[in-house]
Motif scaffolding. Structure first.
Motif, PDB file in Angstrom:
ATOM      1  N   ILE A 323       0.846  -1.210   0.000  1.00  0.00           N
ATOM      2  CA  ILE A 323       0.000   0.000   0.000  1.00  0.00           C
ATOM      3  C   ILE A 323       0.874   1.250   0.000  1.00  0.00           C
ATOM      4  CG2 ILE A 323      -1.633   1.355   1.421  1.00  0.00           C
ATOM      5  CD1 ILE A 323      -2.873  -1.446   2.212  1.00  0.00           C
ATOM      6  N   ALA A 324       1.935   1.245   0.801  1.00  0.00           N
ATOM      7  CA  ALA A 324       2.852   2.400   0.873  1.00  0.00           C
ATOM      8  C   ALA A 324       3.546   2.624  -0.477  1.00  0.00           C
ATOM      9  CB  ALA A 324       3.887   2.180   1.971  1.00  0.00           C
ATOM     10  N   LEU A 325       3.933   1.525  -1.143  1.00  0.00           N
ATOM     11  CA  LEU A 325       4.598   1.629  -2.445  1.00  0.00           C
ATOM     12  C   LEU A 325       3.617   2.142  -3.510  1.00  0.00           C
ATOM     13  CD1 LEU A 325       7.114   1.205  -4.184  1.00  0.00           C
ATOM     14  CD2 LEU A 325       6.485  -1.211  -4.406  1.00  0.00           C
ATOM     15  N   ALA A 326       2.378   1.621  -3.466  1.00  0.00           N
ATOM     16  CA  ALA A 326       1.342   2.080  -4.413  1.00  0.00           C
ATOM     17  C   ALA A 326       1.086   3.575  -4.247  1.00  0.00           C
ATOM     18  CB  ALA A 326       0.056   1.287  -4.198  1.00  0.00           C
ATOM     19  N   GLU A 327       1.107   4.028  -3.000  1.00  0.00           N
ATOM     20  CA  GLU A 327       0.907   5.466  -2.708  1.00  0.00           C
ATOM     21  C   GLU A 327       2.038   6.304  -3.313  1.00  0.00           C
ATOM     22  OE1 GLU A 327      -1.145   8.715  -0.980  1.00  0.00           O
ATOM     23  OE2 GLU A 327      -1.807   6.644  -1.184  1.00  0.00           O
ATOM     24  N   GLN A 328       3.268   5.833  -3.161  1.00  0.00           N
ATOM     25  CA  GLN A 328       4.417   6.552  -3.733  1.00  0.00           C
ATOM     26  C   GLN A 328       4.341   6.597  -5.259  1.00  0.00           C
ATOM     27  OE1 GLN A 328       6.788   8.318  -2.321  1.00  0.00           O
ATOM     28  NE2 GLN A 328       6.146   7.830  -0.235  1.00  0.00           N
ATOM     29  N   LEU A 329       3.912   5.483  -5.846  1.00  0.00           N
ATOM     30  CA  LEU A 329       3.883   5.383  -7.310  1.00  0.00           C
ATOM     31  C   LEU A 329       2.753   6.175  -7.946  1.00  0.00           C
ATOM     32  CD1 LEU A 329       4.575   1.552  -7.638  1.00  0.00           C
ATOM     33  CD2 LEU A 329       6.123   3.370  -8.358  1.00  0.00           C
ATOM     34  N   THR A 330       1.595   6.225  -7.283  1.00  0.00           N
ATOM     35  CA  THR A 330       0.416   6.832  -7.938  1.00  0.00           C
ATOM     36  C   THR A 330      -0.015   8.156  -7.339  1.00  0.00           C
ATOM     37  OG1 THR A 330      -1.129   5.635  -6.514  1.00  0.00           O
ATOM     38  CG2 THR A 330      -0.499   4.566  -8.586  1.00  0.00           C
ATOM     39  N   ASN A 331       0.478   8.468  -6.142  1.00  0.00           N
ATOM     40  CA  ASN A 331       0.048   9.715  -5.504  1.00  0.00           C
ATOM     41  C   ASN A 331       1.175  10.306  -4.664  1.00  0.00           C
ATOM     42  OD1 ASN A 331      -1.733  11.770  -4.815  1.00  0.00           O
ATOM     43  ND2 ASN A 331      -2.439  10.699  -2.981  1.00  0.00           N
ATOM     44  N   GLY A 332       2.353  10.420  -5.288  1.00  0.00           N
ATOM     45  CA  GLY A 332       3.489  11.016  -4.587  1.00  0.00           C
ATOM     46  C   GLY A 332       3.257  12.510  -4.408  1.00  0.00           C
ATOM     47  N   CYS A 333       3.264  12.978  -3.173  1.00  0.00           N
ATOM     48  CA  CYS A 333       3.015  14.405  -2.907  1.00  0.00           C
ATOM     49  C   CYS A 333       4.341  15.139  -2.717  1.00  0.00           C
ATOM     50  CB  CYS A 333       2.132  14.572  -1.680  1.00  0.00           C
ATOM     51  SG  CYS A 333       0.445  14.026  -1.994  1.00  0.00           S
ATOM     52  N   PHE A 334       4.535  16.193  -3.497  1.00  0.00           N
ATOM     53  CA  PHE A 334       5.773  16.981  -3.451  1.00  0.00           C
ATOM     54  C   PHE A 334       5.438  18.443  -3.173  1.00  0.00           C
ATOM     55  CE2 PHE A 334       6.663  13.265  -5.959  1.00  0.00           C
ATOM     56  CZ  PHE A 334       7.993  12.940  -5.688  1.00  0.00           C
ATOM     57  N   GLN A 335       6.122  19.018  -2.209  1.00  0.00           N
ATOM     58  CA  GLN A 335       5.912  20.432  -1.890  1.00  0.00           C
ATOM     59  C   GLN A 335       6.677  21.309  -2.882  1.00  0.00           C
ATOM     60  OE1 GLN A 335       4.028  22.162   0.596  1.00  0.00           O
ATOM     61  NE2 GLN A 335       4.691  23.893  -0.659  1.00  0.00           N
ATOM     62  N   VAL A 336       5.937  22.138  -3.612  1.00  0.00           N
ATOM     63  CA  VAL A 336       6.569  23.097  -4.534  1.00  0.00           C
ATOM     64  C   VAL A 336       6.743  24.406  -3.800  1.00  0.00           C
ATOM     65  CG1 VAL A 336       6.306  24.349  -6.718  1.00  0.00           C
ATOM     66  CG2 VAL A 336       5.541  21.965  -6.546  1.00  0.00           C
ATOM     67  N   ASN A 337       7.951  24.968  -3.873  1.00  0.00           N
ATOM     68  CA  ASN A 337       8.251  26.199  -3.126  1.00  0.00           C
ATOM     69  C   ASN A 337       8.491  27.414  -4.000  1.00  0.00           C
ATOM     70  OD1 ASN A 337       8.056  25.197  -0.455  1.00  0.00           O
ATOM     71  ND2 ASN A 337       9.938  24.044  -0.825  1.00  0.00           N
ATOM     72  N   ASP A 338       8.606  27.224  -5.295  1.00  0.00           N
ATOM     73  CA  ASP A 338       8.827  28.370  -6.189  1.00  0.00           C
ATOM     74  C   ASP A 338       8.828  27.852  -7.624  1.00  0.00           C
ATOM     75  OD1 ASP A 338       9.184  30.974  -6.935  1.00  0.00           O
ATOM     76  OD2 ASP A 338      11.124  31.241  -5.975  1.00  0.00           O
TER      77      ASP A 338
END
Length: 404
Positions: A323-338
């Protein structure tokens, strides 16, 4: 002393040259000048498309072509029925510049050099006796009798018709505002995202096909993603930045980017897929067997992010880890700062309000004998030759309107 012309084009870029040449070819007796504020003309053409000049795109149906324009989609339908990508190809072929189509639909000169386009334009202006006047920075524009008076830093010009192809020039926008036009405030479009995240650290140069979303909005785009020194770039990101130019400006370029590295496979589907992969490849080590089409180093990064030990075999992975791997692969959340912009690909969303332009002729509805083409108006597109196509189409329509 006032220098008189039939037509003056302000702005020595792609739209300016194309407009001038097309007018001169249809009206042999017109006296035409191009005023350019810099020392060199066509400087943006020179650096466009990585120095190859992405002239247009191999999308030949007007109603399909307009879909690549976050601003201008409705207004360009009529114009593209008059002069579309196929007409551009024919025009350049007739002027000695054959174009070629690349796999992604972008079109370049066969020479792979923007200099070919520049030479084509310069040769045509020379043949047609169009005056090119560099170092002419426009200071003021006045309506005079039935024409225009244009004052520059070094001269005063009179003309019957004035054409503005000055791109995103704030000084000209200010002049237009003073003359009664509405300016939609400019914001950057086509930019990359600055992200500091351990999952993509030290993976510069790797790319993968993915779908990206801005969390909490309807903004979504698909395409190749490129990992860079400063974050994420590539066509998918640039598309998202174009469609979201205003929304992302309002967010001050601080937002969460959701990345589906499996492109169109959902979270639920990916869990099923991973369970099947686990069964079929139980004896294989998880790090050495990447079942998806993206770089092995990126795969290893997702395994670490999912909390899976690199020495494990597929058989040893728990449901929780899947489940953790599926989350990384399909819904990786990245903070954009600029954001980061590349000067040569820089495009602005904003400009003269489209409601104030006649899209049959590109003439201002408010100021007779004043015409507008290119990025001075509130039209912009994603990358792929579309911004140039808008310039060519606008120039062609003006030339048709001024045909005697």
């Amino acid at each position: 002393m006032n220098t008189k012309y039939d037509i003056i084009i302000v702005g020595g870029g792609a739209a300016g040259f194309f407009t001038a040449i097309n007018i001169a070819e249809k009206n042999k007796n017109y006296k035409i000048a191009i005023l350019e504020r810099g020392k060199e003309v066509l400087s943006k053409v020179r650096v466009s498309g990585g120095g190859r000049c992405n002239v247009t795109h191999a999308c030949f149906i007007p109603n399909e072509l307009v879909k690549f324009y976050p601003r201008g989609e409705r207004e360009l339908k009529g114009p593209f029925h008059q002069f579309c990508s196929g007409d551009t190809i024919e025009w350049f072929a007739n002027h000695g510049v054959p174009l070629k189509i690349e796999e992604d639909g972008r079109m370049f000169p066969e020479s792979d050099s923007s200099q070919t386009i520049i030479d084509c334009f310069l040769l045509a202006t020379q043949k047609l006796k169009i005056d090119i006047l560099p170092l002419q920075s426009v200071q003021s524009l006045f309506q005079k009798d039935e024409g225009w008076k244009i004052e520059t830093n070094s001269d005063t010009f009179l003309c019957k018709k004035a054409i503005l192809t000055t791109g995103s020039n704030p000084k000209i926008w200010d002049m237009m505002q003073q003359l009664g036009h509405t300016i939609v405030s400019p914001v950057p479009s086509l930019f990359t995202f600055n992200i500091k995240d351990p999952r993509i650290k030290d993976l510069m140069g790797l790319s993968a096909l993915a779908t990206v979303k801005v969390k909490g909005t309807n903004l979504k785009a698909s395409g190749p993603l490129l990992i860079t020194h400063w974050g994420l770039s590539g066509p998918g990101i640039l598309r998202l930045s174009a469609w979201g130019a205003r929304i992302l400006s309002e967010k001050n370029y601080q937002f969460i980017l959701q990345v589906n590295w499996l492109n169109d496979i959902s979270f639920e589907e990916s869990i099923e897929n991973l369970h099947e992969i686990k069964l079929e490849n139980s004896k294989k080590q998880i790090t050495t067997f990447c079942p998806f089409e993206f770089p092995k180093r990126l795969w290893e990064s997702f395994i670490i992010a999912a909390g899976i030990h690199s020495e494990l075999k597929w058989a040893d992975i728990s449901k929780k880890q899947i489940i953790a791997l599926a989350e990384q692969l399909t819904n990786g959340c990245f903070q954009v700062n600029d954001k980061s912009t590349f000067k040569e690909e820089f495009v602005t969303a904003g400009g003269i309000d489209l409601k104030e332009i006649n899209f049959k002729t590109m003439e201002s509805k408010l100021l007779p004998n004043l015409y507008l083409a290119g990025e001075i108006v509130n039209i912009d597109a994603i990358t792929g030759g579309f911004n140039f196509q808008n310039a060519w189409t606008g120039g062609f329509l003006i030339s048709e309107a001024l045909k005697q």
